[in-house]
Design a protein around this motif. Structure first.
Motif, PDB file in Angstrom:
ATOM      1  N   PRO A  74       0.073  18.842 -31.252  1.00 43.69           N
ATOM      2  CA  PRO A  74      -0.018  18.503 -29.826  1.00 43.69           C
ATOM      3  C   PRO A  74      -1.302  17.796 -29.417  1.00 43.69           C
ATOM      4  N   VAL A  75      -2.257  17.659 -30.337  1.00 48.23           N
ATOM      5  CA  VAL A  75      -3.581  17.184 -29.931  1.00 48.23           C
ATOM      6  C   VAL A  75      -3.527  15.773 -29.366  1.00 48.23           C
ATOM      7  N   ARG A  76      -2.771  14.896 -30.012  1.00 50.43           N
ATOM      8  CA  ARG A  76      -2.693  13.517 -29.509  1.00 50.43           C
ATOM      9  C   ARG A  76      -2.122  13.477 -28.098  1.00 50.43           C
ATOM     10  N   GLY A  77      -1.130  14.291 -27.852  1.00 46.79           N
ATOM     11  CA  GLY A  77      -0.556  14.344 -26.511  1.00 46.79           C
ATOM     12  C   GLY A  77      -1.565  14.832 -25.487  1.00 46.79           C
ATOM     13  N   GLU A  78      -2.389  15.806 -25.874  1.00 47.59           N
ATOM     14  CA  GLU A  78      -3.417  16.309 -24.957  1.00 47.59           C
ATOM     15  C   GLU A  78      -4.461  15.236 -24.665  1.00 47.59           C
ATOM     16  N   LEU A  79      -4.866  14.512 -25.701  1.00 47.42           N
ATOM     17  CA  LEU A  79      -5.856  13.451 -25.500  1.00 47.42           C
ATOM     18  C   LEU A  79      -5.301  12.342 -24.609  1.00 47.42           C
ATOM     19  N   HIS A  80      -4.019  12.070 -24.763  1.00 44.63           N
ATOM     20  CA  HIS A  80      -3.392  11.074 -23.901  1.00 44.63           C
ATOM     21  C   HIS A  80      -3.306  11.579 -22.471  1.00 44.63           C
ATOM     22  N   ALA A  81      -2.976  12.853 -22.312  1.00 41.33           N
ATOM     23  CA  ALA A  81      -2.828  13.415 -20.973  1.00 41.33           C
ATOM     24  C   ALA A  81      -4.150  13.388 -20.207  1.00 41.33           C
ATOM     25  N   VAL A  82      -5.254  13.687 -20.881  1.00 39.80           N
ATOM     26  CA  VAL A  82      -6.543  13.679 -20.178  1.00 39.80           C
ATOM     27  C   VAL A  82      -7.096  12.268 -20.035  1.00 39.80           C
ATOM     28  N   GLY A  83      -6.490  11.294 -20.742  1.00 39.97           N
ATOM     29  CA  GLY A  83      -6.876   9.900 -20.558  1.00 39.97           C
ATOM     30  C   GLY A  83      -7.783   9.325 -21.615  1.00 39.97           C
ATOM     31  N   LEU A  84      -8.094  10.073 -22.666  1.00 43.65           N
ATOM     32  CA  LEU A  84      -9.000   9.558 -23.688  1.00 43.65           C
ATOM     33  C   LEU A  84      -8.332   8.535 -24.597  1.00 43.65           C
ATOM     34  N   ILE A  85      -7.022   8.626 -24.767  1.00 41.62           N
ATOM     35  CA  ILE A  85      -6.306   7.579 -25.488  1.00 41.62           C
ATOM     36  C   ILE A  85      -5.213   7.038 -24.573  1.00 41.62           C
ATOM     37  N   THR A  86      -4.926   5.772 -24.731  1.00 44.37           N
ATOM     38  CA  THR A  86      -3.910   5.120 -23.905  1.00 44.37           C
ATOM     39  C   THR A  86      -2.797   4.597 -24.799  1.00 44.37           C
ATOM     40  N   VAL A  87      -1.621   4.528 -24.221  1.00 43.43           N
ATOM     41  CA  VAL A  87      -0.442   4.099 -24.964  1.00 43.43           C
ATOM     42  C   VAL A  87       0.250   2.995 -24.176  1.00 43.43           C
ATOM     43  N   ALA A  88       0.464   1.867 -24.823  1.00 47.04           N
ATOM     44  CA  ALA A  88       1.194   0.758 -24.203  1.00 47.04           C
ATOM     45  C   ALA A  88       2.496   0.533 -24.964  1.00 47.04           C
ATOM     46  N   GLU A  89       3.440  -0.125 -24.311  1.00 46.56           N
ATOM     47  CA  GLU A  89       4.754  -0.381 -24.906  1.00 46.56           C
ATOM     48  C   GLU A  89       4.605  -1.193 -26.189  1.00 46.56           C
ATOM     49  N   ASP A  90       5.211  -0.682 -27.265  1.00 43.57           N
ATOM     50  CA  ASP A  90       5.259  -1.385 -28.550  1.00 43.57           C
ATOM     51  C   ASP A  90       3.873  -1.641 -29.144  1.00 43.57           C
ATOM     52  N   ARG A  91       2.894  -0.816 -28.763  1.00 48.24           N
ATOM     53  CA  ARG A  91       1.561  -0.960 -29.345  1.00 48.24           C
ATOM     54  C   ARG A  91       1.055   0.407 -29.789  1.00 48.24           C
ATOM     55  N   PRO A  92       0.213   0.444 -30.803  1.00 49.68           N
ATOM     56  CA  PRO A  92      -0.330   1.738 -31.229  1.00 49.68           C
ATOM     57  C   PRO A  92      -1.312   2.273 -30.198  1.00 49.68           C
ATOM     58  N   PRO A  93      -1.541   3.589 -30.188  1.00 46.50           N
ATOM     59  CA  PRO A  93      -2.510   4.169 -29.244  1.00 46.50           C
ATOM     60  C   PRO A  93      -3.912   3.593 -29.479  1.00 46.50           C
ATOM     61  N   VAL A  94      -4.684   3.490 -28.410  1.00 47.14           N
ATOM     62  CA  VAL A  94      -6.073   3.041 -28.505  1.00 47.14           C
ATOM     63  C   VAL A  94      -6.943   4.003 -27.696  1.00 47.14           C
ATOM     64  N   GLU A  95      -8.210   4.019 -28.022  1.00 47.77           N
ATOM     65  CA  GLU A  95      -9.144   4.872 -27.291  1.00 47.77           C
ATOM     66  C   GLU A  95      -9.627   4.143 -26.038  1.00 47.77           C
ATOM     67  N   ARG A  96      -9.583   4.844 -24.919  1.00 45.51           N
ATOM     68  CA  ARG A  96      -9.912   4.226 -23.634  1.00 45.51           C
ATOM     69  C   ARG A  96     -11.333   3.668 -23.617  1.00 45.51           C
ATOM     70  N   PHE A  97     -12.275   4.369 -24.238  1.00 44.14           N
ATOM     71  CA  PHE A  97     -13.683   3.989 -24.132  1.00 44.14           C
ATOM     72  C   PHE A  97     -14.172   3.232 -25.364  1.00 44.14           C
ATOM     73  N   ASP A  98     -13.273   2.574 -26.075  1.00 44.01           N
ATOM     74  CA  ASP A  98     -13.640   1.909 -27.328  1.00 44.01           C
ATOM     75  C   ASP A  98     -14.809   0.936 -27.115  1.00 44.01           C
ATOM     76  N   GLY A  99     -15.844   1.072 -27.944  1.00 39.38           N
ATOM     77  CA  GLY A  99     -17.001   0.189 -27.885  1.00 39.38           C
ATOM     78  C   GLY A  99     -18.031   0.558 -26.839  1.00 39.38           C
ATOM     79  N   ALA A 100     -17.867   1.714 -26.204  1.00 41.49           N
ATOM     80  CA  ALA A 100     -18.782   2.113 -25.130  1.00 41.49           C
ATOM     81  C   ALA A 100     -19.510   3.407 -25.480  1.00 41.49           C
ATOM     82  N   LEU A 101     -20.644   3.612 -24.831  1.00 40.04           N
ATOM     83  CA  LEU A 101     -21.363   4.880 -24.916  1.00 40.04           C
ATOM     84  C   LEU A 101     -20.633   5.916 -24.075  1.00 40.04           C
TER      85      LEU A 101
END
Length: 360
Positions: A74-101
């Motif tokens: 369930p961890v990926r779902g939890e991270l998505h729910a709190v907003g740390l990872i984002t999911v777009a149609e037909d694309r793999p999940p990405v981290e919301r803050f990629d490249g940032a402090l």
């Protein structure tokens, strides 16, 4: 193959949200400590300071969170729910803050309640998690400081800390007004620094109830630090506060001594054989200590030095030198009662003749 993440993941219960954010913050922090990209960004910003990194658990998002996740569970779902990872149609999940402090945000009691991120790129301010509360960053500072400088950017707040101004917090827009009111209800005065802090926050509980200050040239603290250095930034903040402060001030004492960023005011000075008694008010950027003591007692000076070392986060030898200067200044200062004592007027020739003629 990785298990797909639903775009409608259920939000974890409140207690679990804090755990998820804390675990992510620890991983981001480890990424910054163990890899070079995050440190290079901090170095470019003039903020690569080990004490800052550890004190605020600063991290760097480089994709390692997704790589570290188990493929199932369930961890990926939890991270998505709190907003740390984002999911777009037909694309793999990405981290919301990629490249940032990244900056974990704690509530007034130190419990992880959110996370912010800043890229450090010009014109970009703080990013937040969209579906979680937006508390003030570094809110626990309100528990130990009577006055807090509030910036719109965490990087600006860190620049102030680099300059020795530790009573700082950040309210990235749109932090709810209620968050600042909560700090003020604790007895802390919020002073807004810079024009970037939103006008809604500037309004305060009542119109114009919060002081707003600006640095010379209306520079952001991060810019001012890069151009002029830490000492100049500390001095500029102190002067801006002195120019615009409207609240009640400490009454004039017998003497005032400035030692760098620290201000010592002495009241009720009393001198005599074997004693040099006074009430000493010590302040540094909102941190305040008041003590009444005999400055000739070595044990009391050591206790004062220990208290101020902890409060001001300074080296003992620096505070010890301050106290030595304070003792010398008090020795050179005439107590208030003596300064105000009436000086007998000189006797005129006529008065002297009349006195000598008066029958004994």
């Amino acid at each position: 193959m990785d298990e797909p993440v639903s775009r409608q993941s259920a939000m974890p219960p409140p207690g679990r949200i804090g755990e998820v954010l804390q675990r992510a913050a620890e991983l981001y922090h480890r990424s910054l400590v163990e890899r070079s990209a995050g440190r290079e960004l901090l170095r470019h910003l003039g903020l690569c300071d080990e004490a800052l990194i550890e004190r605020h658990s600063i991290g760097f998002c480089d994709g390692s969170l997704l790589r570290a996740l188990p493929t199932r569970g369930p961890v990926r779902g939890e991270l998505h729910a709190v907003g740390l990872i984002t999911v777009a149609e037909d694309r793999p999940p990405v981290e919301r803050f990629d490249g940032a402090l990244t900056f974990p945000v704690c509530d007034i009691d130190g419990t992880t309640a959110g996370m912010y991120a800043e890229s450090g790129r010009p014109g970009e301010f703080t990013a937040a998690l969209p579906d979680l509360p937006r508390p003030v960053w570094n809110a626990p500072v309100a528990k130990r400081c009577a006055e807090v400088l509030v910036t719109a950017s965490i990087l600006d707040a860190l620049a102030l800390e680099r300059a020795g101004v530790h009573n700082v917090a950040a309210a990235p827009a749109p932090v709810p007004e209620s968050e600042l009111v909560y700090l003020e209800d604790l007895g802390t005065r919020c002073v807004l620094l810079g024009s970037e802090v939103s006008e809604a926050q500037a309004a305060g509980p009542e119109p114009s109830s919060r002081l707003r200050i600006h640095l010379p040239g209306r520079l952001r603290p991060l810019e001012f630090l890069a151009r002029h250095g830490a000492d100049a930034l500390s001095r500029a903040v102190r002067e801006a506060l002195e120019r615009t402060r409207t609240g009640p001030q400490a009454p004039d004492g017998d003497l005032t001594l400035r030692c760098g960023r620290r201000v010592y005011t002495v009241y009720g000075l009393s001198k005599g054989p074997g004693h040099l008694r006074a009430t000493v008010r010590a302040e540094q950027h909102g941190r305040l200590h008041v003590d009444t003591l005999n400055l000739y007692r070595a044990s009391l000076r050591r206790r004062l030095c220990s208290d101020l070392t902890r409060l001001f986060d300074e080296a003992p030898e620096i505070i010890d030198a301050d106290i030595a200067k304070l003792v010398l200044a008090c020795e050179d200062r005439e107590p208030e009662g003596h300064r105000n004592a009436a000086v007998p007027a000189a006797m005129s020739a006529e008065e002297r003749a009349a006195a000598e003629a008066f029958p004994s």
